[in-house]
Design a protein around this motif. Structure first.
Motif, PDB file in Angstrom:
ATOM      1  N   ARG A  59       3.433   6.988  10.985  1.00  0.00           N
ATOM      2  CA  ARG A  59       2.267   6.985  10.105  1.00  0.00           C
ATOM      3  C   ARG A  59       1.834   5.545   9.830  1.00  0.00           C
ATOM      4  NH1 ARG A  59       4.333   9.716   6.397  1.00  0.00           N
ATOM      5  NH2 ARG A  59       3.631  11.733   7.176  1.00  0.00           N
ATOM      6  N   THR A  75      -1.009   3.150   7.887  1.00  0.00           N
ATOM      7  CA  THR A  75      -1.935   3.253   6.768  1.00  0.00           C
ATOM      8  C   THR A  75      -2.789   2.008   6.653  1.00  0.00           C
ATOM      9  OG1 THR A  75      -2.128   3.822   4.425  1.00  0.00           O
ATOM     10  CG2 THR A  75      -0.360   2.324   5.020  1.00  0.00           C
ATOM     11  N   SER A 119      -6.082   0.639   3.841  1.00  0.00           N
ATOM     12  CA  SER A 119      -6.865   0.985   2.640  1.00  0.00           C
ATOM     13  C   SER A 119      -7.951  -0.058   2.401  1.00  0.00           C
ATOM     14  CB  SER A 119      -5.949   1.092   1.416  1.00  0.00           C
ATOM     15  OG  SER A 119      -5.220  -0.126   1.231  1.00  0.00           O
ATOM     16  N   GLU A 146      -0.136   8.717  13.651  1.00  0.00           N
ATOM     17  CA  GLU A 146      -1.005   9.299  12.628  1.00  0.00           C
ATOM     18  C   GLU A 146      -1.600   8.169  11.795  1.00  0.00           C
ATOM     19  OE1 GLU A 146      -0.154  11.472   8.437  1.00  0.00           O
ATOM     20  OE2 GLU A 146       0.655  12.508  10.201  1.00  0.00           O
ATOM     21  N   ASP A 196      -3.521   7.101   8.429  1.00  0.00           N
ATOM     22  CA  ASP A 196      -3.933   7.486   7.078  1.00  0.00           C
ATOM     23  C   ASP A 196      -4.885   6.411   6.573  1.00  0.00           C
ATOM     24  OD1 ASP A 196      -4.256   8.535   4.588  1.00  0.00           O
ATOM     25  OD2 ASP A 196      -2.229   8.111   3.880  1.00  0.00           O
ATOM     26  N   ILE A 219      -7.118   5.268   3.903  1.00  0.00           N
ATOM     27  CA  ILE A 219      -7.266   5.552   2.476  1.00  0.00           C
ATOM     28  C   ILE A 219      -8.597   4.977   2.004  1.00  0.00           C
ATOM     29  CG2 ILE A 219      -6.243   5.315   0.195  1.00  0.00           C
ATOM     30  CD1 ILE A 219      -3.546   4.800   1.601  1.00  0.00           C
ATOM     31  N   ARG A 223       0.496   7.257  -1.043  1.00  0.00           N
ATOM     32  CA  ARG A 223       0.289   7.455   0.397  1.00  0.00           C
ATOM     33  C   ARG A 223       0.815   6.263   1.205  1.00  0.00           C
ATOM     34  NH1 ARG A 223      -5.897   9.528   0.370  1.00  0.00           N
ATOM     35  NH2 ARG A 223      -5.742   9.077   2.615  1.00  0.00           N
ATOM     36  N   LYS A 224       0.624   5.064   0.701  1.00  0.00           N
ATOM     37  CA  LYS A 224       1.175   3.899   1.396  1.00  0.00           C
ATOM     38  C   LYS A 224       2.695   3.992   1.485  1.00  0.00           C
ATOM     39  CE  LYS A 224      -2.306   0.379   0.322  1.00  0.00           C
ATOM     40  NZ  LYS A 224      -2.593  -0.844  -0.468  1.00  0.00           N
ATOM     41  N   ALA A 231       4.102   5.789   4.358  1.00  0.00           N
ATOM     42  CA  ALA A 231       3.763   5.291   5.690  1.00  0.00           C
ATOM     43  C   ALA A 231       4.930   4.541   6.322  1.00  0.00           C
ATOM     44  CB  ALA A 231       2.543   4.378   5.608  1.00  0.00           C
TER      45      ALA A 231
END
Length: 323
Positions: free
Chosen positions: A172, A174, A176, A203, A205, A207, A218-219, A222
């Motif tokens: 994952r 990430t 943002s 994946e 993410d 943000i 969410r971070k 990751a």
């Protein structure tokens, strides 16, 4: 000493983080007054003007009257009204600090601010990242901080298999960005598309406009964090390093030199790359859980030994004491 921070809005929650750290780690008292909420990030606040009743406004008035230091963030200054009050009416006997965080108006015309500060004989100037010293060379660099012992900023255990094997779930990544045009988001998306065509289990993410507590949650889940490749680092970097994430940012030599001078080490944890080399950098991290684990431990170790909220609060306090 009573420090009153004043900001139109709190850039990335940095002002409230400084206020809390000063209160927690020094003998001084710091309060923060804000005027507006921008984006939907839900930063913590202290005295937010739209939420105050008559008693709250009286508290702001008393703080303006009694403060030893007026600490303005971003573009605010003594001519910015805060509710019914004008800081200019309360300057007598106070030190004044101007603290810049890279607002577009400041980046677009830094000489406007340099002229204003020269005309008003303002010498207490701060910037949040070393690149801003190019725009305001008279300033001192005051790094942003995070409360590294807060559970939201701790690493999440168990993301990397103890035996170093490649897990079944996707890696994952990430990112943002508050403003995608300034954060190399397009370069990241191109790199992710390329790696997916190669069959890598990845994946992303992305943000976007999420409350800060959700962003941190969410971070923390990751495996890799991508900040940006603009030559400096953002608050997102500091959050990722604290959470023990391999953190990618395109630090240039100027920024590396200042960070090394501040922290006393050349062993900086950021994984540096360029837009051209980003796919290769990501490929190496995705395919090697052991490399991610090692980089993540280095990230967390750097924050807890070289970049703690206490260290940086004391640095700010020492600056304010000399104002």
């Amino acid at each position: 000493m009573l420090v009153l921070m004043l900001a139109v809005n709190d850039p990335a929650g940095t002002a409230i983080a400084f206020a809390k750290a000063l209160n927690r780690h020094t003998e001084h008292t710091c309060r923060l007054v804000t005027l507006e909420t921008r984006y939907n990030h839900g930063w913590d606040a202290d005295l937010h003007l739209p939420d105050l009743d008559e008693a709250g406004l009286e508290e702001v008035h008393a703080l303006l009257r009694d403060a030893d230091v007026l600490h303005f963030h971003m573009t605010a200054d003594e001519d910015q009204p805060f509710g019914p009050f004008l800081p200019r009416d309360h300057l007598r006997g106070k030190a004044v600090v101007h603290h810049h965080h890279g607002h577009p108006d400041f980046r677009g015309d830094p000489d406007k601010y340099r002229r204003k500060y020269a005309e008003r004989n303002r010498r207490n100037l701060l910037v949040s990242t070393p690149d801003l010293l190019h725009l305001l060379p008279e300033a001192r660099w005051q790094p942003n901080l995070v409360p590294q012992d807060d559970p939201r900023y701790l690493p999440m255990p168990g993301k990397h298999p103890a035996d170093g094997s490649v897990p079944d779930h996707p890696v994952r990544l990430t990112h943002s960005p508050t403003r995608k045009d300034l954060k190399n988001t397009d370069d990241l998306l191109r790199a992710v598309d390329q790696l997916r065509t190669e069959g890598l289990h990845l994946e992303l993410d992305l943000i976007d406009d999420a409350p800060h507590v959700e962003c941190l949650r969410r971070k923390r889940r990751a495996h890799i964090l991508f900040d940006h490749l603009q030559g400096y680092y953002g608050v997102s970097s500091i959050e990722g390093l604290s959470q023990g994430l391999p953190t990618i940012a395109g630090l240039d030599d100027h920024n590396r030199r200042h960070i090394t001078e501040l922290t006393g080490t050349t062993n900086l944890p950021w994984i540096t790359t360029t837009p051209r080399n980003l796919p290769q950098t990501l490929r190496q991290l995705i395919q090697n859980p052991g490399l991610r684990d090692k980089a993540g431990h280095a990230s967390r170790r750097f924050i807890t030994t070289r970049w703690t909220d206490k260290q940086l609060a004391i640095r700010l306090a020492e600056f304010l004491e000399k104002c």
